[in-house]
Design a protein around this motif. Structure first.
Motif, mmCIF file in Angstrom:
data_model
loop_
_atom_site.group_PDB
_atom_site.id
_atom_site.type_symbol
_atom_site.label_atom_id
_atom_site.label_comp_id
_atom_site.label_asym_id
_atom_site.label_seq_id
_atom_site.Cartn_x
_atom_site.Cartn_y
_atom_site.Cartn_z
ATOM 1 N N ASP A 45 7.085 -59.742 73.210
ATOM 2 C CA ASP A 45 8.226 -59.500 72.328
ATOM 3 C C ASP A 45 7.908 -58.328 71.415
ATOM 4 O OD1 ASP A 45 10.672 -59.808 71.198
ATOM 5 O OD2 ASP A 45 10.155 -61.555 69.977
ATOM 6 N N TYR A 46 8.938 -57.740 70.821
ATOM 7 C CA TYR A 46 8.763 -56.636 69.877
ATOM 8 C C TYR A 46 9.949 -56.645 68.921
ATOM 9 C CZ TYR A 46 12.154 -54.323 72.917
ATOM 10 O OH TYR A 46 13.261 -54.023 73.643
ATOM 11 N N SER A 47 9.780 -55.992 67.773
ATOM 12 C CA SER A 47 10.822 -56.041 66.747
ATOM 13 C C SER A 47 11.771 -54.850 66.798
ATOM 14 C CB SER A 47 10.193 -56.132 65.354
ATOM 15 O OG SER A 47 9.389 -54.997 65.089
ATOM 16 N N ASP A 60 7.577 -51.202 67.433
ATOM 17 C CA ASP A 60 7.060 -51.947 66.282
ATOM 18 C C ASP A 60 6.998 -53.445 66.574
ATOM 19 O OD1 ASP A 60 6.869 -49.649 64.656
ATOM 20 O OD2 ASP A 60 9.027 -49.750 64.245
ATOM 21 N N GLY A 61 6.060 -54.107 65.852
ATOM 22 C CA GLY A 61 5.976 -55.559 65.872
ATOM 23 C C GLY A 61 5.770 -56.158 67.247
#
Length: 446
Positions: A45-47, A60-61
């Motif tokens: 997952d990523y932000s 990011d994230g």
């Protein structure tokens, strides 16, 4: 006229922003497809995704939860770095044509590895061997793994920053690779290597084969300490109760013994360089000049140590050039005298001949007053009781440690809980201190 120019500029900006969002959407779609492919292994997952004005793409994230292992791998940011936004926008199409972009970089910022993964990696043979070298002679850290050493030093496991980039000159004439690794107080590595592929093209089908046969123009790898080795020495000094110089000499002897346990003997320049690093832990740098066919030289090797015989690798400590890196396979010989002149220009054959000299020496009579080395297989007399050791001062003895190491030398001191032994090594000598609980037995040398 001015109105038309303003409207035209606004249209271009809107179009540029629209294309910018289109590219971000394409990247997100690719990431989602990649996450779907990984789903049997874990959840990725990523932000968010963004593009900087310098042409750097940031994801990011990032988080990855594997099904088979406990813990979550996290990174604040993963970046792809190009020469500018136009190059970044062309990147996807360049790769689709099996062609390398002229320059590309990737970096991971604040990578956090779960402690469970770190402990598993700490059991790797190379990690444990390096840790044994670092903690040699520090009984409080005997057999400790990398994570345990950090815990004893009160150091948290710092997040890691990683970076790797390359640049191609012309049509594949020269390739420069750069890499960096930084992990809090543990310090960081910075590396640079240049190849001459002379491929005449950046197409993969021509560039990759040319790279495999390319000569290496230059190589450099630097480690810079950020407090780890200073903290480690301070800890071991407090635990041992020794003065700094005595501790360092003791550590050097145990460091050499750790190499000997692996069947290796550092050459004089490498040993001298490490001695200077221990006295002032700052930086270690390895450099190599031109190598005609490095990948071919590396083929068919039984161990990485053999590569040292084929590549002229030079050592620098705290910015000072020391000499060639040499590791001889064979028995433990010892430590060069601190006042011995540097022979960094000697060939490996000359060093090997000099290193064999102490092994040809024989034990002198205990009362001869000379300082001759005992050969590794020197005969021994009877076992000496601890209470009898004061009567054996200034005579030769062989100390056998609980780990089975043989330590021949002249007995200098025998206290209630320790002894000090002077060993002739590499034309100089070293004084080591051994605690009574580290010693299995002491034998008189015949």
């Amino acid at each position: 006229m001015l109105k038309e120019v303003a409207i035209g500029g606004a249209v271009l900006v809107v179009a540029g922003l629209g294309y910018h969002q289109y590219e971000i959407g394409q990247i997100e779609r690719s990431l989602d497809e990649f996450a779907a492919e990984l789903r049997p292994l874990g959840e990725l997952d990523y932000s968010g995704v963004r593009i900087g004005l310098n042409g750097h793409l940031h994801v990011d994230g990032v988080r990855f939860d594997p099904h088979a292992l406990p813990g979550r791998l996290r990174a604040e940011r993963i970046s792809v770095e190009t020469d500018g936004i136009p190059e970044l926008l062309r990147l996807r199409r360049t790769l689709e044509r099996d062609r390398l972009p002229r320059a590309l970089g990737a970096s991971v910022h604040q990578l956090r590895v779960p402690a469970t993964w770190s402990r598993a990696n700490a059991d790797a043979p190379l990690a444990r061997f390096v840790t044994r070298l670092d903690t040699a002679g520090c009984s409080a850290l005997a057999d400790a793994g990398p994570g345990q050493v950090l815990d004893r030093l009160g150091m948290a496991r710092a997040p890691v920053d990683l970076a790797l980039s390359y640049r191609i000159e012309g049509s594949g004439e020269r390739l420069e690779l750069r890499g960096a690794y930084q992990a809090g107080a543990l310090g960081g590595f910075h590396g640079r290597v240049e190849f001459e592929p002379r491929a005449g093209s950046r197409d993969l089908e021509r560039f990759v084969p040319a790279l495999l046969e390319a000569p290496m123009r230059e190589f450099g790898l630097e480690y810079r300490d950020a407090g780890y080795y200073t903290s480690l020495q301070d800890f071991c000094l407090r635990e041992s109760g020794l003065q700094a110089e005595s501790w360092r000499e003791h550590h050097m002897g145990e460091w050499l013994q750790t190499w000997a346990d692996a069947g290796l003997q550092p050459g004089p320049a490498l040993t001298r360089g490490y001695r200077e690093f221990v006295a002032q832990p700052d930086s270690i740098e390895l450099q190599a000049g031109r190598v005609r066919d490095p990948l071919r030289r590396a083929r068919g090797l039984d161990s990485p140590i053999e590569l040292l015989d084929r590549v002229d690798l030079r050592l620098a400590i705290n910015g000072e050039r020391i000499g060639p890196v040499v590791l001889h396979a064979g028995d433990f010989v010892g430590l060069p005298d601190a006042t011995e002149p540097d022979t960094g220009g000697d060939s490996p054959d000359m060093e090997a001949a000099r290193d064999r000299e102490p092994e040809r020496a024989t034990a002198s009579a205990p009362d001869s007053g000379t300082e001759t080395a005992l050969a590794p297989g020197a005969p021994t007399g009877g076992t000496l009781a601890w209470e009898a050791l004061p009567g054996h001062i200034d005579r030769y003895a062989i100390v056998i440690t609980e780990r089975g190491h043989r330590r021949p030398g002249r007995l200098l001191e025998a206290g209630d809980d320790h002894l000090r032994l002077r060993q002739r090594l590499h034309g100089g000598f070293i004084v080591i201190r051994l605690q009574r609980d580290e010693i299995r037995e002491v034998r008189a040398a015949r």
